[in-house]
Design a protein around this motif. Sequence first.
Motif, short mmCIF file in Angstrom:
data_model
loop_
_atom_site.label_atom_id
_atom_site.label_comp_id
_atom_site.label_asym_id
_atom_site.label_seq_id
_atom_site.Cartn_x
_atom_site.Cartn_y
_atom_site.Cartn_z
N THR A 1 12.70 7.79 -3.58
CA THR A 1 12.55 9.24 -3.68
C THR A 1 11.10 9.62 -3.96
OG1 THR A 1 14.82 9.58 -4.42
CG2 THR A 1 13.21 11.26 -5.04
N LEU A 2 10.45 8.91 -4.87
CA LEU A 2 9.05 9.20 -5.15
C LEU A 2 8.19 8.98 -3.90
CD1 LEU A 2 8.83 7.57 -8.69
CD2 LEU A 2 8.76 10.02 -8.18
N GLY A 3 8.54 7.96 -3.12
CA GLY A 3 7.85 7.75 -1.85
C GLY A 3 8.08 8.91 -0.89
N TYR A 4 9.31 9.40 -0.83
CA TYR A 4 9.62 10.55 0.02
C TYR A 4 8.77 11.76 -0.38
CZ TYR A 4 13.67 9.07 2.84
OH TYR A 4 14.49 8.49 3.77
N GLU A 5 8.63 11.99 -1.68
CA GLU A 5 7.87 13.15 -2.12
C GLU A 5 6.37 12.96 -1.91
OE1 GLU A 5 9.03 15.94 -2.58
OE2 GLU A 5 11.14 15.60 -3.00
N GLN A 6 5.89 11.73 -2.03
CA GLN A 6 4.48 11.50 -1.71
C GLN A 6 4.23 11.79 -0.23
OE1 GLN A 6 2.93 7.50 -2.43
NE2 GLN A 6 0.91 8.35 -2.90
N VAL A 7 5.17 11.41 0.62
CA VAL A 7 5.08 11.77 2.04
C VAL A 7 5.03 13.29 2.20
CG1 VAL A 7 6.35 11.84 4.23
CG2 VAL A 7 6.19 9.70 2.95
N ALA A 8 5.97 13.97 1.56
CA ALA A 8 6.06 15.43 1.73
C ALA A 8 4.76 16.11 1.30
CB ALA A 8 7.24 15.97 0.93
N ASP B 1 0.87 -1.18 0.00
CA ASP B 1 0.00 0.00 0.00
C ASP B 1 0.91 1.23 0.00
OD1 ASP B 1 -1.54 2.21 0.81
OD2 ASP B 1 -2.79 1.03 2.16
N PRO B 2 0.73 2.17 -0.94
CA PRO B 2 1.60 3.34 -0.97
C PRO B 2 1.67 4.09 0.35
CG PRO B 2 0.28 3.26 -2.95
CD PRO B 2 -0.24 2.18 -2.05
N TYR B 3 0.56 4.12 1.07
CA TYR B 3 0.57 4.85 2.33
C TYR B 3 1.24 4.07 3.46
CZ TYR B 3 -2.25 8.66 0.40
OH TYR B 3 -2.70 9.75 -0.32
N THR B 4 1.39 2.75 3.31
CA THR B 4 2.24 2.02 4.25
C THR B 4 3.69 2.47 4.06
OG1 THR B 4 0.82 0.07 4.43
CG2 THR B 4 3.17 -0.26 4.83
N ARG B 5 4.11 2.58 2.80
CA ARG B 5 5.46 3.09 2.52
C ARG B 5 5.61 4.50 3.10
NH1 ARG B 5 5.07 3.33 -2.50
NH2 ARG B 5 5.99 1.35 -3.16
N CYS B 6 4.60 5.32 2.94
CA CYS B 6 4.66 6.69 3.47
C CYS B 6 4.80 6.71 4.99
CB CYS B 6 3.40 7.47 3.06
SG CYS B 6 3.35 7.95 1.32
#
Length: 404
Positions: A98-105, A33-38
């Motif tokens: 990096t894309l995960g980092y930016e989705q977090v940001a 899940d992308p938000y698990t990564r976040c």
Amino acid sequence: MFNPLEHKGIPLESQIRNWRELNVEPIDPEAVDPYTRCRIITMNGIEVEAINFQHQFARNCPDQEVRRQLAYVRYLESQQQRVVNWLLPGAASVLETTLGYEQVAVDLTAWVARHEPDPYLKQGYEFGVLEDFDHLYRYANLYEMVERRKADKIVQGLTEVMPGRPTVVEHRHPFDEVRTPYDRNTVDPRSKLHALTILSAEQQVMFYYMNVGPQYMEPIARQLYQEISLIEQEHVTHYESLLDPGENWWERLLTHEYNECWLYYSFMQQESDPRIRAVWELHLQMELAHLQQAAELLRRHDGREPEEIVGNAGLPEPLTFEPNKEYLRHLLATQVDLNKIGEGYVREAHERFESMQQQLHDGQKPPSEQVIDMHRERFGDEYRIETEGPHPVESLRARGGSHA
């Protein structure tokens, strides 16, 4: 509401984990899940800040017994950080992380901005999120060029990918990054947690980019990481200046531990992966004991009760990773042209800004512009994910089309 000050947690002497316990299985980058990564990326940044803060505290503390207590808890925090960060898979490339980092940001800052009660602090988060939104777009185009893969593999339609405030105009004079701090005596306790959370997350982005950027062979990748890492340094200045410098070491320690409790509690509530949820639950129980120690140090050395710092209402509403598309589109339509001057915001360029732009760019396109030009040359268009329709700002709509 859950009040962490009322819970003891796992005793400190029982928290050291062995190698088997530290050797966690990473997430599957193809199925997560992308938000698990976040959530993992966020808590890594939170734990890194906890460790760095306690190191700085120890360097400024003359009391040897306190230094020993800090050293012990700092070791526990370090084990937590290793567990959290090691949940990220080695199979993921630097650009995918990096894309995960930016989705977090983007989605973390947008949530905080939506829930921030102080208008000035809220404006600070709204300003910053439009810049990270643009970074996601630049890296997504780089990702397709370098790895021939699409960013939707990472964000999975939860976060749109399109221009924000263009990175080229994010380079401002450092004087204009310094904001007005909140007043620790009158600010809503939620604001303290919001500021520390976003500062920690942005700081980790800065650390990550300034270290991984040189690992690329492709010149445009090296240059883009260099440029955006400088912007992230500006963001750290922006967010750290929101904190009241009058907060002493004891109350800062308490706020750090309380914030960790809030975030682990929040993520425990929403985590979709049972195995990862168990990590959040365990770490919350550990942090409860860290908080108790910080509260006792506050009483002993500062003569105050923890409720005087964080309030007595318990944890605020859980922080949630969720799409913020409509909110971000509203900010794009109304604030993309904002700039900073002094401790305020303006809509026009000014002499100090223009001088900084001239010194840095020196008549050349920066990497953040070059990467889009190169993508257009190679693919005939640019990479975007615009699930809610055309870009709300006409001047930022794709020239010659785009693809997702």
